[in-house]
Structure formats: structure tokens, C-alpha cells
Design an enzyme around this catalytic site. Structure first.
Site, PDB file in Angstrom:
ATOM      1  N   ASP A  59      49.526  43.009  46.424  1.00 47.99           N
ATOM      2  CA  ASP A  59      48.580  43.651  45.522  1.00 47.99           C
ATOM      3  C   ASP A  59      47.789  42.528  44.872  1.00 47.99           C
ATOM      4  O   ASP A  59      48.322  41.766  44.055  1.00 47.99           O
ATOM      5  CB  ASP A  59      49.341  44.477  44.469  1.00 47.99           C
ATOM      6  CG  ASP A  59      48.397  45.192  43.514  1.00 47.99           C
ATOM      7  OD1 ASP A  59      47.191  44.860  43.506  1.00 47.99           O
ATOM      8  OD2 ASP A  59      48.871  46.068  42.780  1.00 47.99           O
ATOM      9  N   ARG A 121      41.970  31.351  42.581  1.00 43.84           N
ATOM     10  CA  ARG A 121      42.735  30.346  41.827  1.00 43.84           C
ATOM     11  C   ARG A 121      43.913  29.818  42.642  1.00 43.84           C
ATOM     12  O   ARG A 121      44.103  28.598  42.775  1.00 43.84           O
ATOM     13  CB  ARG A 121      43.247  30.958  40.517  1.00 43.84           C
ATOM     14  CG  ARG A 121      43.957  29.954  39.647  1.00 43.84           C
ATOM     15  CD  ARG A 121      44.452  30.553  38.362  1.00 43.84           C
ATOM     16  NE  ARG A 121      45.568  31.480  38.570  1.00 43.84           N
ATOM     17  CZ  ARG A 121      46.362  31.925  37.593  1.00 43.84           C
ATOM     18  NH1 ARG A 121      46.145  31.549  36.360  1.00 43.84           N
ATOM     19  NH2 ARG A 121      47.351  32.752  37.853  1.00 43.84           N
ATOM     20  N   TYR A 160      31.003  49.223  39.429  1.00 47.00           N
ATOM     21  CA  TYR A 160      30.923  48.399  40.646  1.00 47.00           C
ATOM     22  C   TYR A 160      29.956  47.227  40.439  1.00 47.00           C
ATOM     23  O   TYR A 160      30.270  46.083  40.777  1.00 47.00           O
ATOM     24  CB  TYR A 160      30.494  49.276  41.828  1.00 47.00           C
ATOM     25  CG  TYR A 160      30.652  48.603  43.171  1.00 47.00           C
ATOM     26  CD1 TYR A 160      31.923  48.422  43.732  1.00 47.00           C
ATOM     27  CD2 TYR A 160      29.555  48.126  43.882  1.00 47.00           C
ATOM     28  CE1 TYR A 160      32.077  47.802  44.968  1.00 47.00           C
ATOM     29  CE2 TYR A 160      29.704  47.506  45.116  1.00 47.00           C
ATOM     30  CZ  TYR A 160      30.966  47.349  45.653  1.00 47.00           C
ATOM     31  OH  TYR A 160      31.116  46.724  46.878  1.00 47.00           O
ATOM     32  N   LYS A 164      31.071  43.290  40.767  1.00 48.22           N
ATOM     33  CA  LYS A 164      30.542  42.402  41.808  1.00 48.22           C
ATOM     34  C   LYS A 164      29.694  41.261  41.230  1.00 48.22           C
ATOM     35  O   LYS A 164      29.615  40.191  41.824  1.00 48.22           O
ATOM     36  CB  LYS A 164      29.769  43.223  42.845  1.00 48.22           C
ATOM     37  CG  LYS A 164      30.688  44.099  43.688  1.00 48.22           C
ATOM     38  CD  LYS A 164      31.715  43.256  44.470  1.00 48.22           C
ATOM     39  CE  LYS A 164      32.680  44.083  45.270  1.00 48.22           C
ATOM     40  NZ  LYS A 164      33.576  43.283  46.134  1.00 48.22           N
ATOM     41  N   THR A 195      31.753  51.130  56.589  1.00 53.63           N
ATOM     42  CA  THR A 195      33.213  50.966  56.547  1.00 53.63           C
ATOM     43  C   THR A 195      33.829  52.175  55.842  1.00 53.63           C
ATOM     44  O   THR A 195      33.117  52.961  55.229  1.00 53.63           O
ATOM     45  CB  THR A 195      33.606  49.705  55.744  1.00 53.63           C
ATOM     46  OG1 THR A 195      33.337  49.955  54.365  1.00 53.63           O
ATOM     47  CG2 THR A 195      32.866  48.473  56.200  1.00 53.63           C
TER      48      THR A 195
HETATM   49  N1  LIG Z   1      31.296  48.879  52.572  1.00 50.28           N
HETATM   50  C1  LIG Z   1      30.262  48.471  51.836  1.00 50.28           C
HETATM   51  O1  LIG Z   1      29.204  49.108  51.762  1.00 50.28           O
HETATM   52  C2  LIG Z   1      30.348  47.160  51.096  1.00 50.28           C
HETATM   53  C3  LIG Z   1      29.159  46.582  50.680  1.00 50.28           C
HETATM   54  C4  LIG Z   1      29.219  45.385  49.988  1.00 50.28           C
HETATM   55  C5  LIG Z   1      30.416  44.781  49.728  1.00 50.28           C
HETATM   56  N2  LIG Z   1      31.579  45.357  50.148  1.00 50.28           N
HETATM   57  C6  LIG Z   1      32.819  44.670  49.814  1.00 50.28           C
HETATM   58  O2  LIG Z   1      33.467  44.242  50.991  1.00 50.28           O
HETATM   59  C7  LIG Z   1      34.885  44.184  50.758  1.00 50.28           C
HETATM   60  C8  LIG Z   1      35.601  44.926  51.873  1.00 50.28           C
HETATM   61  O3  LIG Z   1      35.197  46.291  51.778  1.00 50.28           O
HETATM   62  P1  LIG Z   1      35.249  47.336  52.987  1.00 50.28           P
HETATM   63  O4  LIG Z   1      33.958  48.038  52.995  1.00 50.28           O
HETATM   64  O5  LIG Z   1      35.799  46.704  54.230  1.00 50.28           O
HETATM   65  O6  LIG Z   1      36.301  48.335  52.328  1.00 50.28           O
HETATM   66  P2  LIG Z   1      37.649  48.948  52.847  1.00 50.28           P
HETATM   67  O7  LIG Z   1      38.028  50.003  51.862  1.00 50.28           O
HETATM   68  O8  LIG Z   1      37.483  49.312  54.266  1.00 50.28           O
HETATM   69  O9  LIG Z   1      38.628  47.700  52.709  1.00 50.28           O
HETATM   70  C9  LIG Z   1      39.075  47.227  51.456  1.00 50.28           C
HETATM   71  C10 LIG Z   1      40.573  46.956  51.577  1.00 50.28           C
HETATM   72  O10 LIG Z   1      41.058  46.455  50.328  1.00 50.28           O
HETATM   73  C11 LIG Z   1      42.379  46.993  50.157  1.00 50.28           C
HETATM   74  N3  LIG Z   1      42.780  46.958  48.763  1.00 50.28           N
HETATM   75  C12 LIG Z   1      42.366  47.766  47.760  1.00 50.28           C
HETATM   76  N4  LIG Z   1      43.007  47.434  46.628  1.00 50.28           N
HETATM   77  C13 LIG Z   1      43.850  46.403  46.926  1.00 50.28           C
HETATM   78  C14 LIG Z   1      44.782  45.649  46.169  1.00 50.28           C
HETATM   79  N5  LIG Z   1      44.982  45.863  44.876  1.00 50.28           N
HETATM   80  N6  LIG Z   1      45.461  44.679  46.810  1.00 50.28           N
HETATM   81  C15 LIG Z   1      45.267  44.426  48.112  1.00 50.28           C
HETATM   82  N7  LIG Z   1      44.390  45.123  48.885  1.00 50.28           N
HETATM   83  C16 LIG Z   1      43.696  46.098  48.285  1.00 50.28           C
HETATM   84  C17 LIG Z   1      42.231  48.416  50.671  1.00 50.28           C
HETATM   85  O11 LIG Z   1      43.496  48.965  50.977  1.00 50.28           O
HETATM   86  C18 LIG Z   1      41.383  48.207  51.896  1.00 50.28           C
HETATM   87  O12 LIG Z   1      42.206  47.922  52.998  1.00 50.28           O
HETATM   88  C19 LIG Z   1      35.106  44.787  49.360  1.00 50.28           C
HETATM   89  O13 LIG Z   1      35.232  43.751  48.429  1.00 50.28           O
HETATM   90  C20 LIG Z   1      33.811  45.547  49.111  1.00 50.28           C
HETATM   91  O14 LIG Z   1      33.523  45.692  47.730  1.00 50.28           O
HETATM   92  C21 LIG Z   1      31.571  46.529  50.842  1.00 50.28           C
END
Ligand SMILES: NC(=O)c1ccc[n+]([C@@H]2O[C@H](COP(=O)([O-])OP(=O)(O)OC[C@H]3O[C@@H](n4cnc5c(N)ncnc54)[C@H](O)[C@@H]3O)[C@@H](O)[C@H]2O)c1
Length: 259
Positions: A59, A121, A160, A164, A195
């Protein structure tokens, strides 16, 4: 691309992390380690015959959990050459600041901000303690997944947007603090990417899909593999003079959007 070594990749088996892992594999990195999320999942990348991957439950918002994961990784492989921090959560609600949910705000800060801080960190400390790579002066590279929302503010997404913007702040701070140790720190700032995170947001925000496509000058969402390509570039020595940046990859969205 000139990449080999050991990578710590946070996030579950979903798209952004999965695409990053596949791309790293294609570039013939030696061995890769991954940290999975709180659910143990069957991982198709780990099943590749030439690919060594260790999954563990973590986590990222919990200090002990991140510390254990990083020491597990250094214990297994001796070093961390790359850290790709993909774990994150989307906003659960869509509201203007006057009615924005405080529990949702706290949840996003916990996972997206505390998580990025704790992973950056712990990895910075591990990288500082290791020798530079024999063929270069790099002790390691950190890439965090930020967002186009690190640079612009879309309406009704205060939780959000805030989280970010903070990810970009942590990245820049880590870049300047780590620069004399030969550690580069950057983040990738994609717009809407296809995603599971976006599918979840579409479930809670009425009309989101249509709005997203209207916002995107290219008329489509970003693809996970496009994010992975930028991650790969930032990990490689081809970006050796790049640190503290948030690479915007939004298909031109921020050029024309009214935020
Ligand atoms: N999808 C988008 O449009 C988008 C756009 C810009 C940035 N992002 C960023 O890209 C990154 C990946 O996102 P994604 O779209 O692949 O999302 P996703 O939901 O497919 O993957 C995110 C993963 O983080 C895991 N997670 C959540 N809380 C957690 C915790 N406390 N400890 C460990 N794991 C945890 C989830 O289980 C999931 O597997 C994120 O930081 C997201 O904010 C996504």
C-alpha cells in the site's frame, strides 16, 4: 534503447504499469522487479519466459509498507536502477470547490501524494547508497506518473488537480535534492488515457466520455503504450540531461482547453 538493470514498478496489473513493463521487456532490460498493489493478481508480464518479476503486495500510502517493499527489492537484486511509480487513484466525485467532498480529497492526497512522497523518498535513499553504474555516472532514475492536471486545472476536479500538482512538486524537489548524487527524477503528465482508471471516472461523471473526446484535439484518448514510451525515454540515458521536468503528453489538449 540503452536500458538494463532493475526496476521497481508500482501499481497493479492494469494498463499504464502493464504497458511500461512490456516496453521495458521489449528493450531487453536485464531483470525487472515489480511491486503490485494490495490485491495479488495473476500478472501476464511476469509470465513471460525471459522475464523475471517479483510481485508483492504494497500500500503506497503506508510508510511501513513502502519501506518493506524497497528493502525487499534491494535485498533481492542489490540495487534499484529505475523506479516507475504508477500507483494512483482517480477522484471519486465530480463537484465544484464549494461542495467538493473532503473524504475524497483526503483519500486522493493519501494515495497520490503521500504515495509519491513515500516511494520517491525510499527509492532516493536506496539509490544514494548504491554505486554509480559502471558505464556511466547514474545512480538511478525515478519516473512518477503525474498528469496533464499537474499543469492545468479541469473544472470540478479539485481533489485530483491538487494531488497531481503535488506530484509535480515532489518530483521537482526530489530532482534538485538528488542531482548531486547522480539520480534523475522526472514525471510524465498524460491527458486522458485509455485505462481502467478512466473507465471508473466515466462511471461516476455523467457525459464524461463525450466531453473527453471533445477536449482532445486528436479526437482520441492517449494510449497506455504512448505513456510507456515516454517513461522509457526518461529512464534511458537518451534523456541524461533531463531532470525535474513534467513531460506533458496531451495530444495538444492544453493548447486549446478552457479550464
Ligand atoms: N488514465 C488516465 O487518464 C490518466 C491520465 C493521467 C495520469 N494518470 C495517472 O497514471 C497512473 C496510473 O493510472 P492508470 O490509468 O494506469 O490507472 P489504473 O487504475 O489502471 O492503475 C492504478 C493502479 O494503482 C493501484 N493503487 C491504487 N491505490 C494504491 C495503493 N494505495 N497502493 C498501491 N497501489 C495502489 C490500483 O490498484 C491500480 O492497479 C496514476 O497515477 C494516474 O493518476 C492516468
Amino acid at each position: 534503447m540503452d536500458i538494463s538493470g532493475y526496476a521497481l514498478v508500482t501499481g497493479g496489473a492494469e494498463s499504464a504499469r502493464h504497458a511500461a513493463m512490456l516496453s521495458l521487456k521489449k528493450e531487453q532490460a536485464a531483470f525487472w522487479s515489480l511491486i503490485s498493489t494490495w490485491r495479488r493478481q495473476r500478472d501476464p508480464v511476469a509470465a513471460h519466459p525471459d522475464f523475471r518479476a517479483e510481485a508483492m503486495r504494497v500500500d503506497v500510502s503506508q510508510e511501513d509498507s513502502v519501506r518493506d517493499a524497497v528493502s525487499h527489492m534491494t535485498g533481492l537484486f542489490g540495487r534499484i536502477d529505475y523506479s516507475v511509480h504508477c500507483a494512483g487513484v482517480p477522484g471519486g466525485t465530480s463537484d465544484p470547490i464549494s461542495t467538493a467532498s473532503f473524504p475524497d480529497f483526503k483519500r486522493l492526497l493519501e494515495v497520490n501524494v503521500h504515495g509519491t512522497f513515500l516511494v520517491t523518498r525510499a527509492v532516493s535513499a536506496a539509490m544514494k547508497a548504491q554505486d554509480p553504474k559502471p558505464r556511466g555516472t547514474s545512480r538511478g532514475v525515478i519516473v512518477n506518473l503525474a498528469s496533464a492536471s499537474s499543469h492545468i486545472c479541469l473544472p470540478n476536479m479539485g481533489q485530483y488537480n491538487t494531488s497531481k500538482h503535488a506530484v509535480l512538486g515532489i518530483t521537482k524537489t526530489a530532482a534538485i535534492d538528488n542531482v548531486s548524487h547522480g539520480i534523475r527524477v522526472n514525471c510524465v503528465c498524460p491527458a486522458w488515457t485509455d485505462t481502467p482508471m478512466i473507465s471508473q471516472a466515466m462511471e461516476v461523471i455523467p457525459g464524461l466520455e463525450q466531453r473527453l473526446l471533445t477536449d482532445m484535439p486528436m479526437g482520441r484518448l492517449c494510449r497506455p503504450e504512448e505513456v510507456a514510451d515516454t517513461v522509457l525515454y526518461l529512464c534511458s540515458s537518451r534523456s541524461s540531461f533531463t531532470t525535474g521536468t513534467g513531460v506533458i503528453m496531451d495530444g495538444g489538449m492544453s493548447l486549446s482547453i478552457k479550464s
